[in-house]
Design an enzyme around this catalytic site. Structure first.
Site, PDB file in Angstrom:
ATOM      1  N   SER A  22     -31.522  28.253   0.299  1.00  0.00           N
ATOM      2  CA  SER A  22     -31.704  29.496  -0.156  1.00  0.00           C
ATOM      3  C   SER A  22     -32.519  28.831  -1.352  1.00  0.00           C
ATOM      4  CB  SER A  22     -31.683  29.979  -0.721  1.00  0.00           C
ATOM      5  OG  SER A  22     -32.129  31.189  -2.170  1.00  0.00           O
TER       6      SER A  22
ATOM      7  N   HIS B 184     -34.406  28.700   3.124  1.00  0.00           N
ATOM      8  CA  HIS B 184     -34.712  30.096   2.930  1.00  0.00           C
ATOM      9  C   HIS B 184     -35.353  30.589   1.727  1.00  0.00           C
ATOM     10  CE1 HIS B 184     -32.561  34.176   4.012  1.00  0.00           C
ATOM     11  NE2 HIS B 184     -32.152  34.455   2.761  1.00  0.00           N
TER      12      HIS B 184
ATOM     13  N   ASP C 294     -36.193  33.569  -0.448  1.00  0.00           N
ATOM     14  CA  ASP C 294     -36.652  35.184  -0.844  1.00  0.00           C
ATOM     15  C   ASP C 294     -37.039  35.832  -1.790  1.00  0.00           C
ATOM     16  OD1 ASP C 294     -33.427  35.559   0.874  1.00  0.00           O
ATOM     17  OD2 ASP C 294     -32.959  33.554  -1.433  1.00  0.00           O
TER      18      ASP C 294
ATOM     19  N   MET D 269     -38.704  39.231  -3.258  1.00  0.00           N
ATOM     20  CA  MET D 269     -37.705  40.859  -3.613  1.00  0.00           C
ATOM     21  C   MET D 269     -38.816  41.436  -4.491  1.00  0.00           C
ATOM     22  SD  MET D 269     -34.018  39.410  -5.140  1.00  0.00           S
ATOM     23  CE  MET D 269     -33.160  38.138  -4.233  1.00  0.00           C
TER      24      MET D 269
ATOM     25  N   HIS E  77     -37.249  35.845   3.794  1.00  0.00           N
ATOM     26  CA  HIS E  77     -36.084  37.051   4.291  1.00  0.00           C
ATOM     27  C   HIS E  77     -37.011  37.925   3.425  1.00  0.00           C
ATOM     28  CE1 HIS E  77     -32.242  38.646   2.026  1.00  0.00           C
ATOM     29  NE2 HIS E  77     -32.638  39.790   3.096  1.00  0.00           N
TER      30      HIS E  77
ATOM     31  N   MET F  54     -37.380  41.070   0.820  1.00  0.00           N
ATOM     32  CA  MET F  54     -36.107  42.153   0.439  1.00  0.00           C
ATOM     33  C   MET F  54     -36.874  43.408  -0.627  1.00  0.00           C
ATOM     34  SD  MET F  54     -32.546  39.799  -0.749  1.00  0.00           S
ATOM     35  CE  MET F  54     -34.079  38.160  -1.118  1.00  0.00           C
TER      36      MET F  54
ATOM     37  N   MET G 221     -25.527  39.880   5.329  1.00  0.00           N
ATOM     38  CA  MET G 221     -25.307  39.853   4.023  1.00  0.00           C
ATOM     39  C   MET G 221     -23.619  39.729   3.640  1.00  0.00           C
ATOM     40  SD  MET G 221     -28.561  39.698   2.415  1.00  0.00           S
ATOM     41  CE  MET G 221     -28.089  39.218   1.188  1.00  0.00           C
TER      42      MET G 221
ATOM     43  N   ASP H  24     -25.594  35.651   4.783  1.00  0.00           N
ATOM     44  CA  ASP H  24     -26.238  35.335   3.217  1.00  0.00           C
ATOM     45  C   ASP H  24     -25.805  36.049   2.571  1.00  0.00           C
ATOM     46  OD1 ASP H  24     -28.989  34.701   1.454  1.00  0.00           O
ATOM     47  OD2 ASP H  24     -30.306  36.335   2.444  1.00  0.00           O
TER      48      ASP H  24
HETATM   49  C1  DX5 Z   1     -29.681  36.958  -2.166  1.00  0.00           C
HETATM   50  C2  DX5 Z   1     -30.406  36.879  -1.575  1.00  0.00           C
HETATM   51  C3  DX5 Z   1     -29.858  35.358  -1.066  1.00  0.00           C
HETATM   52  C4  DX5 Z   1     -29.408  34.969  -2.139  1.00  0.00           C
HETATM   53  C5  DX5 Z   1     -27.725  33.471  -1.907  1.00  0.00           C
HETATM   54  O1  DX5 Z   1     -30.384  38.989  -2.426  1.00  0.00           O
HETATM   55  O2  DX5 Z   1     -30.829  36.940  -0.159  1.00  0.00           O
HETATM   56  O3  DX5 Z   1     -30.571  34.638   0.251  1.00  0.00           O
HETATM   57  O4  DX5 Z   1     -29.876  33.439  -2.573  1.00  0.00           O
HETATM   58  O5  DX5 Z   1     -27.936  33.231  -3.214  1.00  0.00           O
HETATM   59  P1  DX5 Z   1     -25.740  32.630  -2.590  1.00  0.00           P
HETATM   60  O6  DX5 Z   1     -26.235  31.211  -2.187  1.00  0.00           O
HETATM   61  O7  DX5 Z   1     -26.195  31.448  -4.583  1.00  0.00           O
HETATM   62  O8  DX5 Z   1     -25.259  33.706  -3.866  1.00  0.00           O
HETATM   63 ZN    ZN Z   2     -31.662  36.068   1.548  1.00  0.00          ZN
END
Ligand code: DX5
Ligand code: ZN
Length: 228
Positions: A12, A37, A39, A41, A70, A72, A141, A176
């Protein structure tokens, strides 16, 4: 993108240097990442804010493997075309992000991407029971979404249940949150094939010291292979 159940490590870039995404993506791929990956947000569905479709589009030319986006965010539907245009290979939406996840998954596939559905830790496996034929990936998750580096929440039973529900369908199970050499093997044993890891991949490395990324990914792979 052809379907394969082999184990894939998807770093990620939430844990990358935010001023240097292009070089970070190149470094993790050169060190053996299978997927990248991303993320997204929105500061609304989750209490943190990262990047939008314009940034994701700028990452695209650097990603030679699979760009796994991904979301969010809520709502999702108004942004699906923008992420298709940004070049996402897999676009994942949360089942909790709105009342019409069925329509959202249809729209993601309709826009030419693989459709992923993500489940927060508090959401049961059964939430995707009527979505399986619209889904290419289920993201389980193992932290509450919003931040990297959080403590792993065990979801072994949920992953096992999902693998049973999936049967012989070509659906990836992605984990994840909190994946590292101690937590990843149990998830693979339960039926996962895509392991997202942020802090456990990027720790100790940088674009000028990328060898640590490779060692970190190898440690996860070795731990998983040791139990197979
Ligand atoms: C959390 C994200 C993950 C996160 C994972 O909201 O969706 O992808 O970056 O990070 P680690 O591996 O540090 O838990
Ligand atoms: Zn993620």
């Amino acid at each position: 993108m052809t379907f394969h159940r082999s184990i894939k490590i998807a770093p990620s870039i939430l844990s990358a240097d935010f001023a240097n995404f292009g070089a970070e993506i190149q470094a993790i791929e050169a060190q053996g990442a299978d997927w990248v990956h991303v993320d997204v947000m929105d500061g609304h569905f989750v209490p943190n804010l990262t990047f939008g479709p314009m940034a994701v589009k700028a990452f695209r030319p650097h990603v030679k493997t699979v760009m796994d986006v991904h979301l969010m965010i809520a709502p999702v539907d108004p942004y699906i075309d923008a992420y298709a245009d940004a070049g996402a290979d897999v676009l994942t939406a949360h089942v909790e992000a709105g009342p019409h996840i069925h329509r959202t998954l249809q729209a993601i596939r309709g826009a030419g991407m693989k459709a992923g559905v993500a489940l927060n830790p508090g959401t049961p496996a059964e939430a995707v029971a009527h979505l399986l034929d619209l889904t290419d990936l289920i993201c389980v998750m193992t932290v509450n979404p919003g931040f990297g580096g959080q403590k792993y929440i065990d979801m072994t039973d949920k992953v096992r249940r999902l693998r049973e529900m999936i049967g012989d369908r070509e659906i990836h199970i992605e984990i994840d949150g909190g994946m590292d050499p101690t937590t990843a093997p149990g998830m693979v044993q339960a039926g996962a094939d895509v392991l997202v890891a942020g802090s456990a991949v990027f720790r100790g490395g940088s674009v000028s010291q990328p060898g640590a990324y490779g060692e970190n990914m190898r440690a996860i792979r070795d731990a998983v292979e040791a139990i197979q």
